[in-house]
Write an enzyme that holds these catalytic residues in place. Sequence first.
Site, PDB file in Angstrom:
ATOM      1  N   ASP A 249       0.734  -1.140   0.444  1.00  0.00           N
ATOM      2  CA  ASP A 249      -0.034   0.087   0.250  1.00  0.00           C
ATOM      3  C   ASP A 249       1.261   1.612   0.112  1.00  0.00           C
ATOM      4  O   ASP A 249       1.967   1.337   0.176  1.00  0.00           O
ATOM      5  CB  ASP A 249      -0.542  -0.238   1.339  1.00  0.00           C
ATOM      6  N   LYS A 271      -3.675   2.942  -2.675  1.00  0.00           N
ATOM      7  CA  LYS A 271      -5.210   3.554  -2.757  1.00  0.00           C
ATOM      8  C   LYS A 271      -5.199   5.098  -2.334  1.00  0.00           C
ATOM      9  O   LYS A 271      -5.271   5.281  -1.282  1.00  0.00           O
ATOM     10  CB  LYS A 271      -6.398   2.803  -2.372  1.00  0.00           C
ATOM     11  N   MET A 384     -10.303   7.111   8.182  1.00  0.00           N
ATOM     12  CA  MET A 384     -10.128   7.600   7.187  1.00  0.00           C
ATOM     13  C   MET A 384     -12.019   8.465   7.306  1.00  0.00           C
ATOM     14  O   MET A 384     -11.501   8.716   6.062  1.00  0.00           O
ATOM     15  CB  MET A 384     -10.383   6.644   6.529  1.00  0.00           C
TER      16      MET A 384
END
Length: 476
Positions: A249, A271, A384
């Site tokens: 990641d 991402k 997030m």
Amino acid sequence: MRLYPLFADLTGLPVLVVGGGHVAERKIDMLLASGASVLVGAPSLTPALAQLAEQGKVEHYAGTFQPTWLDHVWLVIAATDDRALNAQVAASASERRIFANVVDDPALSRFQVPAVVDRAPLTVAVSTGGAAPVIARRVREALETQLEHALGPLTALAQKHRARIMQRWPDLAERRAFYDWLHDGPVMALLRNARPDDAERELLEALNATASAAPKGSVQLVGAGPGDPGLLTLRALRALNQADVILHDSLVSVDVLALARRDAERIDVGKRCGGRHTQQEQIHQLLLDQTQLGRRVVRLKGGDPFVFGRGGEEMEFLRQHGIACEIVPGVTAAVACAAYAGIPLTHREHARSVHLLTGHGKESLEAMDWPALAQDHQTLAIYMGVARLEEFTQRLLEHGRRPDTPFVIVENGTLPQQRVLGGALHELPTLAKEHAIHPPALLIIGEVAALARDHAWFGIQNDAHRTLKLGDSTHD
């Protein structure tokens, strides 16, 4: 090299230990574990040694040392605090050509007891010849982190089938290649995962195969933790050192990637919000392609693979395609960031439960039980959530969460650039905007967040960029 390295089979052989104190206890424990028949000579014994004598596990010679105690023994260890007595024991042993060790006195010793890494039947011994036992201990500690416990069962399995392995691969080079496969391939992975029967079945299939099949690839879903490389687990570190390719990641820190095997291929599949974005389907295809090449793949995820990391989806995909998959948990951000900000997620006086939530996607907010989340004396840890701070604040206040409920945002948690911003819930969006909070950041809401004011310990606390900012709001 002054010492000749030697592993002794003491099974059933008499070994004398002179001394009945705690040092003798440690030596006797090791001798009993090796199968020796232990004789202990001393005027008195510690309670633990006395119990061993009562149980018949050791034989006690009561009194002061007598040379006749050495009759028929193969080794002797002097473990008293009397150097003159230890010297007498060593001299008597030398006269009879019996190897003697005097604890912490290499000048009087004919053999040294090394520091041991025990992965029986695999044993690694480290010795400095008595010159610096602490250095030997430090080397042993380093080896303990590198040599996983599955090496013991693997060695035992190889020993069990050694004759068949030699018959199947009489050529030395081919046999060495098989042992490499045994260590690096599915057999070791199955033993690591406590599946010895499946591991032996895999080995037997390889022995019975008429032709060499294409090597099988495998995947380890590995949690990289929140960023601090010191929080990486030993199992994760071993996985990184064995990987052929690493799909990682974007939030995996450079310092964590630096611990990986130098020649491993690294593929960024991160991402990024508003930037380059690797679709989950592309990641699945990469996993499939790499394993079909027979490669050992590490799918390296920030935090823990199974906490908002789509590890479950990837595991299901791999299982559906018959790909061996192992899960290596990591320290998730909620646990690590809270700890590095001095916040206990639960506390007997302030928080009876903790909820792990994600602010990623509008649908996740719609699905939350806001009346339940608005109750006091619980901790909300929100991943997030930076882009939706205003929505979180508004919904919690609408459903009854007190405006002065403490919050803390931990930006770049566990890293040297960590920032901690705190205050009261009603001012959360305003403060976050004023101080330009950016992802990655973890939001903690609840009474325990107020504890960060007094218990912050990580980072430079007097630097304005990193100083804990906890307003004047209080919560009774």
